[in-house]
Design a protein around this motif. Structure first.
Motif, mmCIF file in Angstrom:
data_model
loop_
_atom_site.group_PDB
_atom_site.id
_atom_site.type_symbol
_atom_site.label_atom_id
_atom_site.label_comp_id
_atom_site.label_asym_id
_atom_site.label_seq_id
_atom_site.Cartn_x
_atom_site.Cartn_y
_atom_site.Cartn_z
ATOM 1 N N ILE A 118 -1.923 -13.652 6.202
ATOM 2 C CA ILE A 118 -3.053 -13.968 5.312
ATOM 3 C C ILE A 118 -4.174 -12.953 5.516
ATOM 4 O O ILE A 118 -4.669 -12.351 4.565
ATOM 5 N N THR A 119 -4.564 -12.750 6.764
ATOM 6 C CA THR A 119 -5.535 -11.718 7.094
ATOM 7 C C THR A 119 -4.806 -10.591 7.823
ATOM 8 O O THR A 119 -4.172 -10.826 8.848
ATOM 9 N N GLY A 120 -4.865 -9.404 7.267
ATOM 10 C CA GLY A 120 -4.167 -8.269 7.863
ATOM 11 C C GLY A 120 -5.017 -7.020 7.814
ATOM 12 O O GLY A 120 -6.180 -7.045 7.402
ATOM 13 N N TRP A 121 -4.439 -5.918 8.222
ATOM 14 C CA TRP A 121 -5.151 -4.639 8.169
ATOM 15 C C TRP A 121 -4.128 -3.524 7.963
ATOM 16 O O TRP A 121 -2.945 -3.659 8.294
ATOM 17 N N MET A 122 -4.602 -2.430 7.408
ATOM 18 C CA MET A 122 -3.742 -1.293 7.131
ATOM 19 C C MET A 122 -3.791 -0.313 8.296
ATOM 20 O O MET A 122 -4.849 -0.047 8.868
ATOM 21 N N ASP A 123 -2.634 0.208 8.648
ATOM 22 C CA ASP A 123 -2.523 1.276 9.638
ATOM 23 C C ASP A 123 -1.896 2.487 8.963
ATOM 24 O O ASP A 123 -0.743 2.431 8.515
ATOM 25 N N TYR A 124 -2.674 3.573 8.875
ATOM 26 C CA TYR A 124 -2.173 4.821 8.291
ATOM 27 C C TYR A 124 -1.995 5.854 9.406
ATOM 28 O O TYR A 124 -2.722 5.848 10.406
ATOM 29 N N SER A 125 -1.062 6.745 9.217
ATOM 30 C CA SER A 125 -0.909 7.887 10.131
ATOM 31 C C SER A 125 -0.663 9.146 9.315
ATOM 32 O O SER A 125 -0.108 9.092 8.205
ATOM 33 N N PHE A 135 -4.447 -0.954 -2.408
ATOM 34 C CA PHE A 135 -3.701 -0.560 -3.608
ATOM 35 C C PHE A 135 -4.475 0.446 -4.455
ATOM 36 O O PHE A 135 -3.948 0.981 -5.428
ATOM 37 N N ASP A 136 -5.715 0.709 -4.100
ATOM 38 C CA ASP A 136 -6.587 1.588 -4.881
ATOM 39 C C ASP A 136 -6.470 3.013 -4.336
ATOM 40 O O ASP A 136 -6.869 3.295 -3.205
ATOM 41 N N SER A 137 -5.930 3.922 -5.142
ATOM 42 C CA SER A 137 -5.683 5.290 -4.683
ATOM 43 C C SER A 137 -6.948 5.989 -4.212
ATOM 44 O O SER A 137 -6.916 6.772 -3.260
ATOM 45 N N GLY A 170 0.756 -1.246 0.000
ATOM 46 C CA GLY A 170 0.000 0.000 0.000
ATOM 47 C C GLY A 170 0.777 1.281 0.000
ATOM 48 O O GLY A 170 0.185 2.357 0.014
ATOM 49 N N VAL A 171 2.114 1.232 -0.033
ATOM 50 C CA VAL A 171 2.902 2.459 0.012
ATOM 51 C C VAL A 171 2.686 3.292 -1.250
ATOM 52 O O VAL A 171 2.565 4.523 -1.188
ATOM 53 N N ASP A 202 0.864 -13.449 -1.238
ATOM 54 C CA ASP A 202 1.190 -12.028 -1.369
ATOM 55 C C ASP A 202 0.351 -11.316 -2.432
ATOM 56 O O ASP A 202 0.761 -10.288 -2.986
ATOM 57 N N ARG A 203 -0.812 -11.847 -2.738
ATOM 58 C CA ARG A 203 -1.701 -11.199 -3.706
ATOM 59 C C ARG A 203 -3.037 -10.904 -3.035
ATOM 60 O O ARG A 203 -3.542 -11.703 -2.242
ATOM 61 N N TYR A 204 -3.611 -9.768 -3.374
ATOM 62 C CA TYR A 204 -4.875 -9.328 -2.781
ATOM 63 C C TYR A 204 -6.003 -10.287 -3.159
ATOM 64 O O TYR A 204 -6.129 -10.699 -4.317
ATOM 65 N N VAL A 205 -6.842 -10.634 -2.158
ATOM 66 C CA VAL A 205 -7.998 -11.491 -2.398
ATOM 67 C C VAL A 205 -9.294 -10.724 -2.138
ATOM 68 O O VAL A 205 -10.190 -10.693 -2.986
#
Length: 320
Positions: free
Chosen positions: A128-135, A188-190, A46-47, A179-182
């Motif tokens: 496998i199951t994760g989450w994004m952390d933004y700051s 990855f979507d801006s 996601g960077v 390592d691929r989005y399911v």
């Protein structure tokens, strides 16, 4: 009395809201805003979407939010819209009318500029199951563009907003395989990432606004007191907000003597309120006794003023 309120500056006041002396605490400073969004850090997925963040709308958001509280006069940096409107005016009204209007209304000259530097960062947790952390970190500096001095006041400091402050963490959860989005949050979507970052930036700006309200209070002159009711000579035109808590003080010979605390409600050019607590002092009892017997009208020797003490308790709630 609130920090940084200069009672000595009252000597410079003309009490004309449209033509106030710059050294008067009732003066609304002229400000130009700058927003820098250059720095990005992160690790994992996601960077790239964070780097793609389109921050052009943040300048307008910043200007509108600060202008909306009416304690400052904001000089816009939206040159495209201004130039387009001036061209349309000349086309419709003629050059003579445009020149006459320009002569009547000069372009504002900023007293200082507010520059906001930001750092966006992202990391993800899980396999496998994760989450994004933004700051989203916002560091504010106030600059004198002519002396090039970084000013100590107003001091807005740094604000950090995390994605968990604006989104339920489950909304940022995703599933990957090899390592691929399911499924889940489209990190990855801006467009999806920008929606989250916009909410974070908006919250950060609101926090900066509450700090600005504390550092640069609204002020008004008390016209009269009747019982516990007060009348002020300024309202929304001087940045007085609904449910504003204000210290009421008497000013004489350079001395500021608090006499009570009031909650006020503004109209466009004036305010009314109620003194909810009187100070236990001889000066406060004198004023209260006169107000209970009729209308207490301050004179030129003993003026009475009101000064706000930070953001009203409903400020952030009413802006969401």
């Amino acid at each position: 009395m609130p920090n940084y309120f200069d009672t000595q500056g009252l000597e410079f006041c003309t009490f004309d809201v449209q033509n106030e002396h710059p050294n008067c605490p009732l003066y609304r400073p002229v400000v130009r805003m700058y927003f820098d969004v250059a720095d990005v850090s992160g690790e994992g997925f996601g960077v790239d979407a964070v780097r793609d963040y389109d921050a052009r709308g943040l300048v307008n958001m910043l200007e509108n939010q600060f202008a909306g509280i009416n304690r400052f006069r904001i000089v816009t940096r939206d040159d495209q819209v201004v130039s387009q409107e001036l061209a349309t005016f000349r086309q419709q009204q003629g050059d003579a009318a445009a020149d006459a209007r320009a002569a009547e209304q000069r372009i504002l000259a900023p007293d200082y500029v507010i520059k906001l530097d930001t750092l966006r960062s992202v990391k993800n947790q899980g396999s496998i199951t994760g989450w994004m952390d933004y700051s989203f970190e916002i560091t504010a500096s106030v600059l004198n563009p002519f002396s090039r001095e970084i000013m100590a006041y107003p001091n807005l400091g740094k604000v950090r907003v995390d994605s968990a402050d604006v989104r339920d963490r489950r909304q940022l959860q995703f599933v990957t395989a090899n390592d691929r989005y399911v499924s889940g949050f489209r990190y990855f979507d801006s467009a999806h990432v920008q929606a989250v970052l916009n909410d974070m930036a908006s919250r950060g700006i609101d926090i900066l606004l509450t700090r600005m309200l504390a550092e640069m209070p609204a002020t008004a002159q008390v016209v009269g007191i009747r019982g516990d009711q007060i009348s002020l000579d300024r309202g929304q035109n001087a940045g007085v907000l609904p449910n504003e808590t204000m210290i009421i003080f008497e000013y004489e010979a350079g001395f500021a003597t608090p006499i009570g605390v009031a909650e006020v409600t503004p109209s466009m050019t004036s305010s009314v309120g109620e003194i909810v607590r009187w100070k236990n002092s001889a000066d406060a009892r004198r004023v209260r006794s006169a107000a209970n017997g009729g209308i207490y009208r301050p004179d030129s020797e003993r003026r009475v003023f009101a000064v706000s003490v930070g953001a009203p308790y409903t400020f952030l709630r009413d802006r969401t």
